[in-house]
Motif scaffolding. Structure first.
Motif, short mmCIF file in Angstrom:
data_model
loop_
_atom_site.label_atom_id
_atom_site.label_comp_id
_atom_site.label_asym_id
_atom_site.label_seq_id
_atom_site.Cartn_x
_atom_site.Cartn_y
_atom_site.Cartn_z
N ILE A 80 103.07 -86.26 -17.37
CA ILE A 80 103.60 -85.02 -17.77
C ILE A 80 102.45 -84.15 -18.22
O ILE A 80 102.30 -82.91 -18.00
N ALA A 81 101.60 -84.59 -19.15
CA ALA A 81 100.59 -83.76 -19.68
C ALA A 81 99.66 -83.15 -18.49
O ALA A 81 99.33 -81.91 -18.72
N ARG A 82 99.19 -84.11 -17.75
CA ARG A 82 98.42 -83.61 -16.43
C ARG A 82 99.24 -82.40 -15.69
O ARG A 82 98.76 -81.52 -15.33
N PHE A 83 100.66 -82.78 -15.49
CA PHE A 83 101.42 -81.74 -14.70
C PHE A 83 101.55 -80.39 -15.39
O PHE A 83 101.73 -79.23 -14.61
N TYR A 84 101.76 -80.46 -16.75
CA TYR A 84 101.66 -79.26 -17.57
C TYR A 84 100.36 -78.30 -17.34
O TYR A 84 100.73 -77.36 -17.09
N LEU A 85 99.11 -79.01 -17.28
CA LEU A 85 98.29 -78.15 -17.07
C LEU A 85 98.19 -77.76 -15.74
O LEU A 85 97.74 -76.55 -15.32
N VAL A 86 98.67 -78.81 -14.77
CA VAL A 86 98.84 -77.90 -13.34
C VAL A 86 99.65 -76.91 -12.97
O VAL A 86 99.32 -75.99 -12.67
N GLN A 87 100.89 -76.95 -13.94
CA GLN A 87 101.70 -75.84 -13.79
C GLN A 87 101.04 -74.40 -14.49
O GLN A 87 101.21 -73.36 -14.09
N LEU A 88 100.29 -74.81 -15.66
CA LEU A 88 99.77 -73.69 -16.34
C LEU A 88 98.79 -72.75 -15.22
O LEU A 88 98.70 -71.84 -15.20
N PHE A 89 97.82 -73.69 -14.53
CA PHE A 89 96.84 -73.06 -13.72
C PHE A 89 97.25 -73.05 -12.44
O PHE A 89 96.63 -72.23 -11.57
N ALA A 90 98.42 -73.26 -11.94
CA ALA A 90 99.08 -72.81 -10.77
C ALA A 90 99.61 -71.15 -11.01
O ALA A 90 99.54 -70.39 -10.18
N ARG A 91 99.96 -71.23 -12.31
CA ARG A 91 100.48 -70.03 -12.57
C ARG A 91 99.41 -68.74 -13.02
O ARG A 91 99.66 -67.58 -12.65
N TYR A 92 98.74 -69.18 -13.85
CA TYR A 92 97.58 -68.32 -14.51
C TYR A 92 96.16 -68.72 -14.13
O TYR A 92 95.88 -69.90 -14.12
N LYS A 93 95.23 -67.69 -13.87
CA LYS A 93 93.80 -68.03 -13.85
C LYS A 93 93.23 -68.43 -15.23
O LYS A 93 92.42 -69.25 -15.33
N THR A 94 93.41 -67.65 -15.98
CA THR A 94 93.15 -67.94 -17.50
C THR A 94 94.26 -67.36 -18.43
O THR A 94 95.12 -66.64 -17.85
N PHE A 95 94.26 -67.71 -19.75
CA PHE A 95 95.05 -67.14 -20.74
C PHE A 95 94.25 -67.23 -22.03
O PHE A 95 93.10 -67.75 -21.99
N GLU A 96 94.99 -66.44 -22.87
CA GLU A 96 94.26 -66.43 -24.11
C GLU A 96 95.38 -66.34 -25.23
O GLU A 96 96.28 -65.85 -25.07
N LEU A 97 94.90 -67.13 -26.56
CA LEU A 97 95.66 -67.09 -27.55
C LEU A 97 95.14 -66.20 -28.72
O LEU A 97 93.84 -65.86 -28.60
N SER A 98 96.12 -65.74 -29.29
CA SER A 98 95.88 -64.84 -30.58
C SER A 98 95.08 -65.80 -31.51
O SER A 98 95.10 -66.84 -31.80
#
Length: 475
Positions: A441-459
């Motif tokens: 699930i941890a790996r799939f979580y990052l797969v989902q994240l980068f299937a949806r976004y190229k990069t992201f930023e935290l405050s």
């Protein structure tokens, strides 16, 4: 006398002191919870005693709780004895010397508190394995659905004019939705729980484990927090209404409860309570409090250049239109993904501590010496220290996402699951039954994240457990 090794290291007395009765435990608790924090507390004592094995008062240390005196095992030579079921007894040491009342689990003792010699241990461990096995095909699609619901909500917050989206409550809901829909086979949003499942779980878990909660777990200042939640065990009555609602929902898990009755000899009532703890505490709390926010925070802080590198690997390997359907076939093509997850688990272990009591007098070896440990003495190890052992890991205090790429043998030195990462759990050990499930699930979580976004930023005000997303564009 049992031994954890056979070297010619010098035999030494275990260094350290428990201090004066009551006062010593209070001092250690104050340092651990408020003045130093968990990691610095242990690091400072390693330096003070020039030893990774030493005497310490574990939390909670108030007189209303069991004897907190124990011995810390904080290197990769001494710590593994805690994984050896033939040498240590795990009865009632899930959270150290403190054990919550069985009232919190319907009057039943759950798997986490059972030693491997307990006649019921294998039964409940196999029940856990079967719950995971029978719902295996649902986990990825349900996670994918819950993931998009959570990040749609985050994007909605950001598009409404907010400059950041608080991900903690969204990740709480994500974890509960995918677990509930997979295992209970019912959407909790359509039941009496509505969207309050995580709220009820947080209250139930929070009161149950309040005495061993990290410092600053409440809005109260340190001393007041200690008085309120660490003076004595808190009563189940405070969360009975929450627990009753959770039980009512888990009674809907007809297939799992039937299996518990017919195949494992559990009463239906006990099956409800065992399943609730397995899903609510062992699974949901681990995902919502540790795995999901930690991965988001750590990958977020690694910056855009690394995110592009990881994202490129993921998008080249999977079908972006069907991540759930293409994930397993693509896994071996994503070595950086696998290494990144394991490095975050090394750096911020989902399970922070392990405890045990020697079955007989034994000799434990650190890197530098041997120590005689008496039968029944409480032993405890901090994963955050053990998995940063400088004699095993280069630059141990640095998060290096490709640390394990091409270094499969190094994985054996990561113990987050109460076992070596190169091993899988069995009914005869205390390794986390969901070890492989959590990694998937941890790996799939990052797969989902980068299937949806190229990069992201935290405050800038993001923390490990409370990440805030800033506005960013989708793929």
């Amino acid at each position: 006398m049992a031994s954890s090794g056979s070297s010619n290291l010098p035999m030494k007395e275990v260094p350290g002191s428990y201090g004066l009765p009551v006062v010593g435990a209070q001092k250690d608790n104050l340092d651990f919870l408020h003045l130093q924090g968990e990691v610095e507390f242990f690091k400072s004592r390693v330096a003070r005693y020039n030893s990774t094995v030493f005497k310490v008062n574990f939390i909670p240390g108030n007189p209303a709780f069991p004897d907190p005196r124990g011995i810390a095992l904080l290197d990769q030579s001494s710590f593994p004895v805690l994984l050896d079921s033939s040498k240590v007894d795990k009865t009632n040491v899930f959270t150290g010397s403190y054990k919550a009342s069985d009232d919190f689990t319907g009057g039943y003792r759950v798997l986490s508190y059972l030693d491997t010699t307990d006649p019921k241990h294998a039964t409940l461990k196999n029940f856990a394995f079967e719950v995971l096995k029978r719902n295996g095909r649902k986990f990825l699609p349900e996670f994918q659905s819950a993931f998009h619901a959570a990040f749609d909500a985050a994007e909605s917050e950001l598009s409404s004019g907010k400059n950041k989206a608080d991900m903690a409550p969204l990740l709480n809901q994500l974890a509960f939705q995918f677990l509930a829909k997979s295992i209970v086979n019912v959407d909790p949003l359509t039941t009496m729980l509505a969207d309050q499942g995580p709220t009820h779980l947080l209250r139930w878990i929070g009161i149950q484990f309040a005495p061993v909660a990290p410092g600053n777990s409440t809005p109260l200042p340190g001393f007041a927090e200690d008085v309120v939640i660490r003076t004595a065990p808190l009563p189940f009555l405070l969360v009975k209404a929450d627990y009753d609602k959770l039980c009512e929902f888990f009674q809907l898990a007809a297939e799992m409860l039937d299996m518990g009755e017919k195949e494992f000899g559990l009463s239906r009532e006990e099956a409800v309570h065992q399943l609730l703890f397995l899903v609510g505490m062992n699974s949901w709390f681990g995902f919502s409090a540790r795995v999901l926010p930690n991965l988001l925070y750590r990958v977020g802080t690694l910056g855009a250049e690394f995110q592009k590198r990881l994202g490129d690997e993921i998008r080249a390997a999977i079908d972006v239109g069907d991540p759930a359907g293409s994930f397993y076939g693509a896994l071996e093509k994503m070595p950086l993904l696998k290494s990144t997850v394991l490095e975050v688990f090394r750096f911020d272990p989902p399970v922070l501590y392990q405890y045990g009591r020697p079955r007989e007098d034994m000799v434990v070896e650190s890197h530098d010496a041997k120590f005689v440990i008496k039968k029944g003495q409480l032993l405890g190890g901090s994963q955050a220290l053990v998995c940063r052992d400088p004699k095993v890991f280069e630059e141990p205090d640095q998060l290096i996402p490709d640390r394990f790429v091409g270094k499969e043998e190094l994985q054996a030195n990561v113990f987050w699951s109460n076992g070596r990462n190169t091993k899988s759990p069995t009914a005869d050990d205390k390794q986390c039954a969901g070890k492989n499930f959590v990694e998937t699930i941890a790996r799939f979580y990052l797969v989902q994240l980068f299937a949806r976004y190229k990069t992201f930023e935290l405050s800038e005000d993001s923390t490990l457990n409370t990440p805030f997303l800033k506005p960013f564009a989708r793929n």
